[in-house]
Design a protein around this motif. Structure first.
Motif, PDB file in Angstrom:
ATOM      1  N   ILE A  18     -53.348   3.831 -16.352  1.00  8.33           N
ATOM      2  CA  ILE A  18     -51.899   3.605 -16.284  1.00  8.33           C
ATOM      3  C   ILE A  18     -51.217   4.254 -17.488  1.00  8.33           C
ATOM      4  O   ILE A  18     -50.149   4.868 -17.367  1.00  8.33           O
ATOM      5  N   ALA A  19     -51.849   4.121 -18.660  1.00  8.35           N
ATOM      6  CA  ALA A  19     -51.286   4.725 -19.879  1.00  8.35           C
ATOM      7  C   ALA A  19     -51.210   6.243 -19.750  1.00  8.35           C
ATOM      8  O   ALA A  19     -50.230   6.863 -20.185  1.00  8.35           O
ATOM      9  N   ARG A  20     -52.230   6.839 -19.160  1.00  4.48           N
ATOM     10  CA  ARG A  20     -52.250   8.297 -19.017  1.00  4.48           C
ATOM     11  C   ARG A  20     -51.085   8.784 -18.153  1.00  4.48           C
ATOM     12  O   ARG A  20     -50.530   9.860 -18.382  1.00  4.48           O
ATOM     13  N   LYS A  21     -50.730   8.003 -17.141  1.00  2.56           N
ATOM     14  CA  LYS A  21     -49.667   8.399 -16.221  1.00  2.56           C
ATOM     15  C   LYS A  21     -48.267   8.049 -16.723  1.00  2.56           C
ATOM     16  O   LYS A  21     -47.268   8.395 -16.079  1.00  2.56           O
ATOM     17  N   ALA A  22     -48.187   7.349 -17.855  1.00  2.00           N
ATOM     18  CA  ALA A  22     -46.883   6.944 -18.390  1.00  2.00           C
ATOM     19  C   ALA A  22     -46.054   8.171 -18.760  1.00  2.00           C
ATOM     20  O   ALA A  22     -46.585   9.145 -19.317  1.00  2.00           O
ATOM     21  N   PRO A  23     -44.749   8.175 -18.469  1.00  2.00           N
ATOM     22  CA  PRO A  23     -43.899   9.343 -18.749  1.00  2.00           C
ATOM     23  C   PRO A  23     -43.778   9.681 -20.232  1.00  2.00           C
ATOM     24  O   PRO A  23     -43.454  10.820 -20.585  1.00  2.00           O
ATOM     25  N   ASP A  24     -44.042   8.681 -21.117  1.00  2.00           N
ATOM     26  CA  ASP A  24     -43.895   8.941 -22.552  1.00  2.00           C
ATOM     27  C   ASP A  24     -45.236   9.222 -23.227  1.00  2.00           C
ATOM     28  O   ASP A  24     -45.318   9.248 -24.457  1.00  2.00           O
ATOM     29  N   ALA A  25     -46.291   9.450 -22.448  1.00  2.00           N
ATOM     30  CA  ALA A  25     -47.606   9.752 -23.024  1.00  2.00           C
ATOM     31  C   ALA A  25     -47.600  11.167 -23.588  1.00  2.00           C
ATOM     32  O   ALA A  25     -47.492  12.141 -22.838  1.00  2.00           O
ATOM     33  N   ARG A  26     -47.737  11.291 -24.899  1.00  2.00           N
ATOM     34  CA  ARG A  26     -47.737  12.597 -25.559  1.00  2.00           C
ATOM     35  C   ARG A  26     -49.160  13.108 -25.731  1.00  2.00           C
ATOM     36  O   ARG A  26     -50.116  12.420 -25.389  1.00  2.00           O
ATOM     37  N   PHE A  27     -49.279  14.309 -26.277  1.00  2.00           N
ATOM     38  CA  PHE A  27     -50.586  14.934 -26.414  1.00  2.00           C
ATOM     39  C   PHE A  27     -51.539  14.063 -27.221  1.00  2.00           C
ATOM     40  O   PHE A  27     -52.709  13.899 -26.855  1.00  2.00           O
ATOM     41  N   TYR A  28     -51.051  13.495 -28.326  1.00  2.00           N
ATOM     42  CA  TYR A  28     -51.918  12.672 -29.168  1.00  2.00           C
ATOM     43  C   TYR A  28     -52.408  11.447 -28.390  1.00  2.00           C
ATOM     44  O   TYR A  28     -53.616  11.131 -28.410  1.00  2.00           O
ATOM     45  N   GLU A  29     -51.487  10.730 -27.714  1.00  2.00           N
ATOM     46  CA  GLU A  29     -51.884   9.553 -26.942  1.00  2.00           C
ATOM     47  C   GLU A  29     -52.888   9.934 -25.853  1.00  2.00           C
ATOM     48  O   GLU A  29     -53.869   9.215 -25.623  1.00  2.00           O
ATOM     49  N   LEU A  30     -52.643  11.060 -25.187  1.00  2.00           N
ATOM     50  CA  LEU A  30     -53.545  11.495 -24.114  1.00  2.00           C
ATOM     51  C   LEU A  30     -54.955  11.771 -24.651  1.00  2.00           C
ATOM     52  O   LEU A  30     -55.955  11.454 -24.001  1.00  2.00           O
ATOM     53  N   SER A  31     -55.027  12.345 -25.854  1.00  2.00           N
ATOM     54  CA  SER A  31     -56.327  12.607 -26.463  1.00  2.00           C
ATOM     55  C   SER A  31     -57.063  11.303 -26.770  1.00  2.00           C
ATOM     56  O   SER A  31     -58.270  11.178 -26.521  1.00  2.00           O
ATOM     57  N   VAL A  32     -56.324  10.338 -27.307  1.00  2.00           N
ATOM     58  CA  VAL A  32     -56.916   9.032 -27.619  1.00  2.00           C
ATOM     59  C   VAL A  32     -57.365   8.340 -26.334  1.00  2.00           C
ATOM     60  O   VAL A  32     -58.456   7.746 -26.270  1.00  2.00           O
ATOM     61  N   ILE A  33     -56.532   8.417 -25.303  1.00  2.00           N
ATOM     62  CA  ILE A  33     -56.859   7.776 -24.023  1.00  2.00           C
ATOM     63  C   ILE A  33     -58.134   8.378 -23.434  1.00  2.00           C
ATOM     64  O   ILE A  33     -59.023   7.647 -22.986  1.00  2.00           O
ATOM     65  N   ASP A  34     -58.228   9.703 -23.440  1.00  2.00           N
ATOM     66  CA  ASP A  34     -59.406  10.367 -22.879  1.00  2.00           C
ATOM     67  C   ASP A  34     -60.683   9.957 -23.610  1.00  2.00           C
ATOM     68  O   ASP A  34     -61.711   9.659 -22.991  1.00  2.00           O
ATOM     69  N   ALA A  35     -60.606   9.946 -24.938  1.00  2.00           N
ATOM     70  CA  ALA A  35     -61.783   9.591 -25.736  1.00  2.00           C
ATOM     71  C   ALA A  35     -62.182   8.132 -25.507  1.00  2.00           C
ATOM     72  O   ALA A  35     -63.377   7.818 -25.345  1.00  2.00           O
ATOM     73  N   ARG A  36     -61.188   7.255 -25.505  1.00  2.00           N
ATOM     74  CA  ARG A  36     -61.474   5.825 -25.319  1.00  2.00           C
ATOM     75  C   ARG A  36     -61.990   5.544 -23.915  1.00  2.00           C
ATOM     76  O   ARG A  36     -62.922   4.750 -23.731  1.00  2.00           O
ATOM     77  N   GLU A  37     -61.419   6.195 -22.926  1.00  2.00           N
ATOM     78  CA  GLU A  37     -61.859   5.996 -21.549  1.00  2.00           C
ATOM     79  C   GLU A  37     -63.309   6.439 -21.372  1.00  2.00           C
ATOM     80  O   GLU A  37     -64.110   5.759 -20.727  1.00  2.00           O
ATOM     81  N   SER A  38     -63.641   7.591 -21.941  1.00  2.00           N
ATOM     82  CA  SER A  38     -65.015   8.084 -21.863  1.00  2.00           C
ATOM     83  C   SER A  38     -65.978   7.111 -22.522  1.00  2.00           C
ATOM     84  O   SER A  38     -67.062   6.831 -21.996  1.00  2.00           O
ATOM     85  N   GLU A  39     -65.584   6.570 -23.663  1.00  2.00           N
ATOM     86  CA  GLU A  39     -66.418   5.611 -24.388  1.00  2.00           C
ATOM     87  C   GLU A  39     -66.640   4.339 -23.568  1.00  2.00           C
ATOM     88  O   GLU A  39     -67.760   3.828 -23.478  1.00  2.00           O
ATOM     89  N   LEU A  40     -65.571   3.821 -22.961  1.00  2.00           N
ATOM     90  CA  LEU A  40     -65.674   2.581 -22.194  1.00  2.00           C
ATOM     91  C   LEU A  40     -66.485   2.773 -20.917  1.00  2.00           C
ATOM     92  O   LEU A  40     -67.236   1.883 -20.513  1.00  2.00           O
ATOM     93  N   LYS A  41     -66.320   3.922 -20.283  1.00  2.00           N
ATOM     94  CA  LYS A  41     -67.093   4.186 -19.071  1.00  2.00           C
ATOM     95  C   LYS A  41     -68.585   4.257 -19.386  1.00  2.00           C
ATOM     96  O   LYS A  41     -69.421   3.761 -18.617  1.00  2.00           O
ATOM     97  N   GLU A  42     -68.933   4.868 -20.501  1.00  2.00           N
ATOM     98  CA  GLU A  42     -70.333   4.938 -20.903  1.00  2.00           C
ATOM     99  C   GLU A  42     -70.871   3.553 -21.230  1.00  2.00           C
ATOM    100  O   GLU A  42     -72.009   3.210 -20.872  1.00  2.00           O
ATOM    101  N   LYS A  43     -70.047   2.754 -21.890  1.00  2.00           N
ATOM    102  CA  LYS A  43     -70.447   1.387 -22.230  1.00  2.00           C
ATOM    103  C   LYS A  43     -70.643   0.563 -20.968  1.00  2.00           C
ATOM    104  O   LYS A  43     -71.590  -0.224 -20.859  1.00  2.00           O
TER     105      LYS A  43
END
Length: 500
Positions: free
Chosen positions: A464-489
């Motif tokens: 949901i955060a990734r699709k938010a209209p105010d998600a900037r490049f920095y937030e998107l990078s954090v989201i991608d990294a965190r999502e990958s980490e959680l999926k692996e966990k």
């Protein structure tokens, strides 16, 4: 008389865990606790035991009878922390981080879940007549966790546990259409496994008693109050006729066991423990929280009136506090404030109480007097700098007082200091929402879900955060990294569950 649906679900869970009750020994070099059973370890590792406890807690927190009340949780965990600090070795090789909580239920019961989670019914808190009695119950449950009784039985009695589990699940389904039939199936199916475990469970109970007595003694509590409370429980069970009370299902209580405790404390030096004012205040609060119906409120009012008539210092303060809390629950904030001031005046010679202070803040927040609430909180933070309740109230008051940016700064600091506090992340999400920052709001909610063990829901929230209209490049990078980490966990946890 059969249990309500919520009570039945809880009884089902606790009974299942009781069937899975056993012993896992630790190295004597790590702790000086009594050992029962052989040297084989159960198949449930400390890590998986904690994970199982977190999964159960996630369901319990969703139950409307889970008492998600900040002052009550803070009192129980501060009090439980005193017990654990008295014997740090009870954390064991797993170094469990204990969490104490309460559920709304008038039945006298307490239970330990895998991994350091200890629950107590509201009815049991009200039944205790001293802080040492409450300590004796919590110390006993700490003993179960320390010796990893549940993990041991999961490893040694898989077949019997599966028999009981299957019967209980069938009974739960039958209960939806016929309470009598469902209960009969459950009790009939589980009796085989439970009877086979009974003797071993009594050994585990005696072991938990010995550990509990050691904790009580080292913590400066009155060990004789364990006997006093267990005798009261035994007397209370005589009121049950057709249905065995939950406490006896999970804690076989015999005259032999009580005699064993009496023999152990006979030669101990008597220690008198003075009850804290907070103990009396929290019992008054629980009395109101246990049942919010108008009839129950009136009955609680009568009990508080009777306490006032006794003329005892702490009872007077607690009664006035209880009356103020009733008025607060009825949204009569002026009356609540008046009664609270009377309670505070009566308590003036005693040690300051965060529970009294908390209600004053709750009243201001309830009356939408956010600036006044902030003043009270800022003054209280000097007296109670470590109070998590006050920290949460401060953030809430800032948000409500249109000071979202200040709240965010404060909460970010709190998130670093208290990484396992989900409420900090939830409040942070609320502060971001007040500023219209949708991406950051969803990211904070995801972190709260991670702390509560809901990895799948957290991953969805990151989407949901990734699709938010105010998600900037920095937030998107954090989201991608965190999502990958959680999926692996999540993948690792699922594999571990299969391999268990």
């Amino acid at each position: 008389m059969f249990l309500s649906s919520i009570q039945f679900r809880r009884s089902l869970l606790v009974s299942l865990l009781a069937v899975c009750c056993g012993v896992t020994p630790f190295s004597s070099a790590q702790q000086n606790l009594p050992i029962l059973g052989d040297a084989d370890r159960g198949s449930l590792s400390p890590l998986m035991e904690r994970k199982l406890g977190e999964e159960v807690m996630r369901d319990i927190r969703r139950d409307p009878d889970y008492l998600d009340d900040a002052p009550l949780l803070e009192y129980l965990n501060n009090f439980g922390g005193i017990l654990v600090a008295a014997r740090p070795d009870v954390r064991g090789e797993a170094n469990f981080d204990f969490f104490f909580f309460a559920v709304r239920d008038p039945v006298l019961n307490a239970f330990a879940l895998p991994g350091g989670f200890i629950g107590v019914h509201s009815g049991l808190i009200l039944a205790t007549q001293s802080e040492s009695e409450l300590a004796s119950v919590l110390a006993h449950e700490i003993g179960h966790v320390t010796q990893r009784h549940i993990a041991r039985m999961l490893g040694k009695q898989k077949n019997d546990s599966l028999v009981a589990l299957a019967a209980m699940l069938v009974g739960a389904l039958a209960m939806r259409s016929s309470g009598d039939a469902g209960a009969a199936i459950m009790m009939g199916g589980s009796s085989y496994a439970m009877q086979k475990q009974l003797n071993f469970s009594r050994d585990a109970e005696r072991e938990a008693d010995r550990i509990g007595l050691s904790i009580l003694s080292d913590g400066g509590f009155d060990t004789s109050d364990m006997v006093v409370f267990f005798n009261r429980l035994q007397t209370a069970t005589r009121n049950y006729s057709d249905v065995l009370p939950p406490y006896l299902l999970t804690h076989p209580l015999t005259s032999e066991r009580i005699a064993d405790i009496e023999a152990r404390i006979r030669d101990q030096r008597y220690k008198q423990h003075a009850d804290s004012l907070d103990f009396q205040l929290i019992r008054a609060r629980v009395r109101v929280l246990q049942d919010s119906s108008e009839k129950a409120m009136n009955e609680a009012q009568q009990i508080f009136d009777n306490q006032l008539a006794q003329g005892m210092k702490q009872q007077t303060v607690a009664a006035k506090y209880g009356m103020a809390f009733i008025a607060f629950k009825r949204n009569d904030f002026d009356k609540a404030e008046k009664l609270l001031h009377e309670a505070q005046a009566a308590a003036a010679p005693l040690k300051p109480s965060f529970i009294l202070t908390d209600l004053g803040i709750e009243i201001k927040l309830g009356a939408n007097q956010f600036a006044a609430a902030l003043k009270l909180i800022q003054a209280a933070q000097h007296q109670f700098p470590l109070s998590r309740t006050l920290a949460h109230q401060y953030a809430s008051a800032l948000i409500e007082n249109k000071q979202a940016e200040q709240a965010i700064v404060f909460l970010r600091e709190q998130a670093i200091l208290y990484r396992q506090d989900p409420d900090v992340q939830t409040l942070l999400a609320k502060a971001y929402a007040a500023q219209g920052k949708i991406a950051l709001q969803s990211m904070a909610l995801a972190e709260a879900l991670v702390i509560n063990g809901s990895l799948q829901e957290a991953i969805i929230q990151l989407g949901i955060a990734r699709k938010a209209p105010d998600a900037r490049f920095y937030e998107l990078s954090v989201i991608d990294a965190r999502e990958s980490e959680l999926k692996e966990k999540w993948k690792d946890e699922q594999q571990a569950m299969k391999d268990r």
